[in-house]
Design a protein around this motif. Structure first.
Motif, short mmCIF file in Angstrom:
data_model
loop_
_atom_site.label_atom_id
_atom_site.label_comp_id
_atom_site.label_asym_id
_atom_site.label_seq_id
_atom_site.Cartn_x
_atom_site.Cartn_y
_atom_site.Cartn_z
N ASP A 107 -14.84 -29.23 -15.60
CA ASP A 107 -13.55 -29.61 -15.81
C ASP A 107 -12.59 -28.74 -16.44
N ARG A 159 -24.16 -23.33 -17.16
CA ARG A 159 -23.22 -23.44 -18.07
C ARG A 159 -22.89 -22.06 -18.44
N ASP A 173 -25.30 -32.93 -17.27
CA ASP A 173 -25.09 -33.31 -18.71
C ASP A 173 -23.61 -33.11 -19.07
N GLU A 174 -23.12 -33.70 -20.12
CA GLU A 174 -21.62 -33.82 -20.64
C GLU A 174 -21.30 -32.50 -20.79
N LYS A 175 -21.84 -31.45 -21.50
CA LYS A 175 -21.35 -30.11 -21.84
C LYS A 175 -21.08 -29.40 -20.45
N ARG A 188 -21.43 -36.21 -10.15
CA ARG A 188 -21.67 -35.30 -11.41
C ARG A 188 -22.56 -36.50 -12.48
N ILE A 227 -20.39 -30.79 -17.55
CA ILE A 227 -19.22 -31.43 -16.76
C ILE A 227 -17.86 -30.96 -17.60
N ALA A 228 -17.82 -30.98 -19.04
CA ALA A 228 -16.76 -30.58 -19.64
C ALA A 228 -16.20 -29.17 -19.15
#
Length: 252
Positions: A121, A86, A113-115, A109, A117-118
Motif C-alpha cells: 500500500d 518485503r 501478511d499484514e506487514k 491480498r 500488505i502495508a
C-alpha cells in the motif's frame, strides 16, 4: 542493439509487456545453491528490465511474481519468498520513485501478511504521481481466481440494481478485473523453456503475442528483451481480419 532497431521498437513495439519470470529455482540448482538464491537473483533482474522500458517505448510492464498455486511449494520457500518481497519493496522504493516508475499490485491480498500488505500500500501511494513506466506486480495472483472475484463483484452490483443483467458483456466485465486501469498486454514473454501460460492474465491476453524463450529468468538480459521487442515490432497484427490488396484490413 542498433539505433534503427531501437527506433523501430519505439515506433511499432509493444506498449504493454507481461512477463512470466520462470526458472529462478533451476538457475540456483544448476549452481549448487538453494532455490531462494535464484529468487534473489531474479529480483535483481527485474530492476534491469524495468529500467530498460523507457528506452524501448514500453509504457506498461507486468511481472508474475507469485501465483495462487505457488502456495503448494515448501513452507520454507514460501516464507523465503515473502521475506524477499518485503525486502524488495523496502530496497527498491526510492529507486522506483527516482526513475518515475508507478507501481501497482494485482492479486488477492487475503493470504498475504499484514506487514507485506502495508508495504504494498505504501509503495503504491508513494509512486501514485509517477508518470513514467507503469510496473504491475502480480502477487498471489491467478487468472481464474481474478475472473471469479470479478464475477462476484459484478453479481453483487446486479443484485443491488447497479447493473442490469443485459448489460453484462465483454465490455463491462473487465471493469471488475484487478487490471481495470491497464491496457491489455500486447506481448507476453515466458522464460525458462516452458511453453504454457500458467493461469496468467487469461482474460487480458486473448489477443496478445507470445514469446517462449529458453533463457532462465536470472539470465534474461536487457539485450534479449530488446530482441524480443524488435521481433514483435515486425509482426503483422490483424486481430481476426485479413490484409487486403490495398494494405488495409478486411474482416475474415
Amino acid at each position: 542493439m542498433a539505433e534503427d532497431a531501437t527506433d523501430s521498437i519505439a515506433a511499432r513495439g509493444p506498449r504493454h509487456v507481461a512477463i512470466i519470470m520462470d526458472g529462478n529455482g533451476r538457475w540456483a540448482t544448476m549452481r549448487g545453491r538453494p532455490r531462494l538464491f535464484g529468487h534473489h537473483a531474479g529480483a535483481r533482474r527485474v530492476r534491469e528490465i524495468v529500467e530498460s522500458c523507457p528506452e524501448y517505448g514500453v509504457k506498461y510492464l507486468t511481472v508474475f511474481a507469485f501465483s495462487t498455486e505457488n502456495w503448494k511449494r515448501t513452507q520454507a520457500e514460501v516464507a523465503g519468498l515473502m521475506n524477499l518481497f518485503r525486502g524488495y519493496i523496502r530496497r527498491e522504493a526510492r529507486a522506483l520513485l527516482a526513475n518515475n516508475v508507478r507501481v501497482r499490485f494485482i492479486g488477492d491480498r487475503v493470504r498475504l501478511d499484514e506487514k507485506l500488505i502495508a508495504l504494498m500500500d505504501e509503495l503504491e501511494a508513494m509512486t501514485e504521481g509517477c508518470s513514467g513506466t507503469n510496473l504491475t506486480v502480480a502477487l498471489n495472483y491467478g487468472g481464474r481466481d481474478e475472473v471469479a472475484r470479478a464475477t462476484q463483484r459484478l453479481a453483487e452490483d446486479v443484485a443491488r440494481g447497479r447493473l442490469r443483467p443485459e448489460e453484462v458483456n465483454e465490455e463491462t466485465l473487465p471493469r471488475y478485473l484487478d487490471t481495470w486501469v491497464l491496457p491489455d498486454p500486447d506481448l507476453v514473454i515466458r522464460t525458462s523453456g516452458e511453453a504454457r501460460i500458467s493461469n496468467f492474465l487469461l482474460w487480458q491476453s486473448a489477443y496478445a503475442e507470445y514469446e517462449f524463450v529458453d533463457t532462465l529468468w536470472p539470465d534474461f538480459t536487457r539485450a534479449e528483451f530488446g530482441r524480443l521487442l524488435h521481433s514483435y515490432s515486425r509482426r503483422d497484427r490483424r486481430f481476426g481480419a485479413v490484409r487486403t490488396a490495398a494494405g488495409g484490413a478486411a474482416a475474415r
